[in-house]
Enzyme design. Structure first.
Site, short mmCIF file in Angstrom:
data_model
loop_
_atom_site.label_atom_id
_atom_site.label_comp_id
_atom_site.label_asym_id
_atom_site.label_seq_id
_atom_site.Cartn_x
_atom_site.Cartn_y
_atom_site.Cartn_z
N HIS A 94 0.83 -1.21 0.00
CA HIS A 94 0.00 0.00 0.00
C HIS A 94 0.87 1.27 0.00
O HIS A 94 0.73 2.13 -0.86
CB HIS A 94 -0.91 -0.03 1.24
CG HIS A 94 -1.83 1.15 1.36
ND1 HIS A 94 -3.15 1.10 0.99
CD2 HIS A 94 -1.62 2.40 1.83
CE1 HIS A 94 -3.71 2.28 1.21
NE2 HIS A 94 -2.81 3.09 1.74
N GLU A 95 1.76 1.34 0.96
CA GLU A 95 2.58 2.56 1.07
C GLU A 95 3.52 2.70 -0.13
O GLU A 95 3.82 3.81 -0.56
CB GLU A 95 3.36 2.58 2.39
CG GLU A 95 2.49 2.54 3.67
CD GLU A 95 1.42 3.60 3.74
OE1 GLU A 95 1.60 4.69 3.14
OE2 GLU A 95 0.38 3.36 4.39
N HIS A 146 1.71 4.57 -2.76
CA HIS A 146 1.80 6.03 -2.54
C HIS A 146 3.19 6.53 -2.94
O HIS A 146 3.33 7.58 -3.58
CB HIS A 146 1.61 6.34 -1.05
CG HIS A 146 0.18 6.26 -0.57
ND1 HIS A 146 -0.83 7.00 -1.13
CD2 HIS A 146 -0.39 5.55 0.45
CE1 HIS A 146 -1.98 6.74 -0.47
NE2 HIS A 146 -1.73 5.86 0.48
N GLU A 164 -4.88 7.69 -2.84
CA GLU A 164 -5.33 6.42 -2.30
C GLU A 164 -5.62 5.42 -3.43
O GLU A 164 -5.47 4.22 -3.25
CB GLU A 164 -6.56 6.66 -1.42
CG GLU A 164 -6.90 5.55 -0.45
CD GLU A 164 -5.84 5.28 0.63
OE1 GLU A 164 -4.90 6.08 0.80
OE2 GLU A 164 -5.98 4.25 1.30
ZN ZN Z 1 -3.13 5.20 1.93
#
Ligand code: ZN
Length: 504
Positions: free
Chosen positions: A267-268, A271, A297
């Site tokens: 997830h990170e 980003h 997101e």
């Molecule tokens: Zn996030």
């Protein structure tokens, strides 16, 4: 050098100083959240506040307003998506918003937020909503006043939403989320009425070092560049940037839960790759960051879920994971593992929720926020309204406020309103963007099956990453998809994937 060139150069110099102050503050925050000893807390809070104040003072300097005025004819002489025109346009938007809020209001509100956070940190473990209630009442009042600096508005939450998802409005989001809710509730009911998959294989003992090694191996294959980034441990994972050449991600490892660090790392990294992929020419300007919370997101969710929880991905990586953890996973087949990482259940905690139920957690908060801001709901009634919404949407009632209304930090460390919609927008957009990438390159799922993410990464960089904040979210969505925000690809994705995992 023409007068315009001189003015533009001065504007860029001023913006670079603001950028450097903001990103130095980010470095102090990163250190606080990773390596700082507890004794550093008081001074660090003061130092972060000082840099915030200096950056804000420089941004709201009337000299910036004068430069923006002087540059208007120049901006209008350029094509809309020219980099200089975009820089002037985006800076004007940020400047005009910043000068609308008086700095003594901002200072008072941020002091109130710091106090409220301290009280919440005590109230949550004690399950004592009454303790924090008067502070939250004041926060609601501050939030309304903050919105009022931007009057006239269509809905009181719109200006608060603008801070995170510029241009998104309650009049768009409310019907969109209502439609999503209508689709999700029967899906959750159909899934949870069946026998849950056995996910005990994820809860064996997984030593930290191998977990971290696997995560780093995968995200480098995704395209996360360790020459321009790194990963460290923290309590609540986040991504943070100090410059386009230094983008950090953080993770949290649980040795009895394999999915915790793994999916937060994916997830990170999503980003992080977004920030690493911004055009280097934008460094030091307001264009050098993601377009909005929702768009950001979408990039983390795309890598975490559409890729990282997909079957093709694990067809490639599962043998590698088994080799790292032969005792834990040697006898667990791919099918069992795949079902375990995609287990859907009715749960109380948003941050632990699966892909399907997650949005219901977000929609509950979004609707409660609107009711609070509209004056339809009081803070006193909030815990009960929370329980009722969980019962209605998720078929489960929190046994206490600790895992109910006290669970998220957001309302206790910021305004009420404006932050939650980004999570669900991200899920919807991840599906829209991924569908578009696969439409352009139908071989993407097959490449993923071979552990090759280069085509997907290049498509995202070309269509999304490189632009940074040049386009508004609506403009970017239109450019990438040829349409506006649409639920259809997300619903199709969920029904297809979970239709195979469960009998629907
Ligand atoms: Zn996030």
């Amino acid at each position: 050098m023409s007068a315009y060139e001189r003015q533009l150069q001065e504007l860029k110099e001023r913006l670079r100083e603001i950028y450097d102050l903001e990103h130095t503050r980010a470095l102090l925050y990163w250190d606080q959240a990773t390596y700082m000893p507890p004794g550093g807390a008081a001074a660090r809070g003061r130092q972060i506040a000082l840099l915030s104040r200096l950056a804000h003072e420089r941004l709201t300097d009337p000299a910036i307003g004068k430069l923006l005025d002087a540059l208007r004819p120049y901006e209008e002489s350029l094509p809309y998506d020219d980099d200089n025109a975009s820089l002037i346009r985006v800076t004007r938007r940020i400047y005009e918003r910043a000068v609308k809020v008086p700095s003594d209001f901002l200072a008072a509100f941020s002091e109130h937020q710091a106090t409220t956070y301290e009280v919440w940190a005590k109230a949550r473990p004690e399950n004592n909503f009454a303790l924090v209630r008067p502070y939250l009442e004041k926060t609601l009042d501050y939030s309304r006043r903050l919105a009022d600096f931007f009057a006239p508005y269509e809905h009181i939450a719109d200006p608060l939403i603008d801070f995170h998802d510029y241009g998104m409005k309650v009049s768009t989001l409310r019907p969109l989320f209502a439609q999503l809710k209508q689709q999700l509730i029967p899906l959750v009911n159909a899934i949870t009425s069946q026998d849950p998959p056995d996910d005990s294989c994820l809860h064996r003992h997984y030593p930290e070092a191998q977990q971290l090694a696997f995560g780093l191996e995968v995200i480098q294959r995704f395209g996360f560049d360790l020459q321009r980034g790194r990963q460290d441990k923290t309590r609540h994972p986040f991504m943070i940037k100090f410059s386009l050449g230094d983008v950090r991600i953080t993770t949290r490892v649980k040795e009895n839960d394999l999915s915790e660090a793994m999916f937060s790392t994916f997830h990170e990294a999503g980003h992080g790759m977004y920030e690493q992929g911004i055009r280097p020419e934008y460094e030091g300007t307001p264009l050098a960051r993601g377009a909005s919370s929702g768009i950001h997101e979408s990039q983390s969710r795309l890598w975490e879920n559409m890729v990282g929880r997909s079957r093709p991905f694990w067809e490639h990586f599962y043998p590698r994971l088994q080799a790292l953890f032969p005792e834990q996973l040697g006898t667990v087949d791919l099918d069992t593992f795949y079902r375990a990482i995609n287990k859907v259940e009715r749960s109380l905690i948003r941050t632990d929720a699966d892909e399907v139920t997650y949005n219901l957690h977000v929609i509950i908060r979004f609707e409660l926020e609107l009711n609070l801001l509209e004056g339809e709901l009081s803070i006193r009634e909030l815990p009960e309204a929370w329980r009722a919404a969980y019962q209605e949407y998720l078929g489960i009632t929190p046994p206490d406020d600790r895992d109910g209304v006290l669970q998220d930090v957001h309302w206790y460390h910021g305004p009420i309103g404006g932050a939650f919609q980004g999570y669900t927008l991200g899920n919807i957009l991840a599906a829209q963007f991924f569908a578009k990438a696969v439409e352009a390159h139908p071989d993407i799922p097959d490449a993923i099956r071979h552990g090759d993410f280069s085509v997907l990464h290049a498509w995202l960089k070309e269509n999304i990453y490189q632009h940074g904040r040049k386009y508004t979210p609506a403009e970017l969505i239109e450019r990438v998809t040829g349409n506006g925000l649409s639920l259809e690809p997300y619903i199709r994705y969920l029904y297809q994937k979970y239709g195979e995992l469960y009998t629907l």
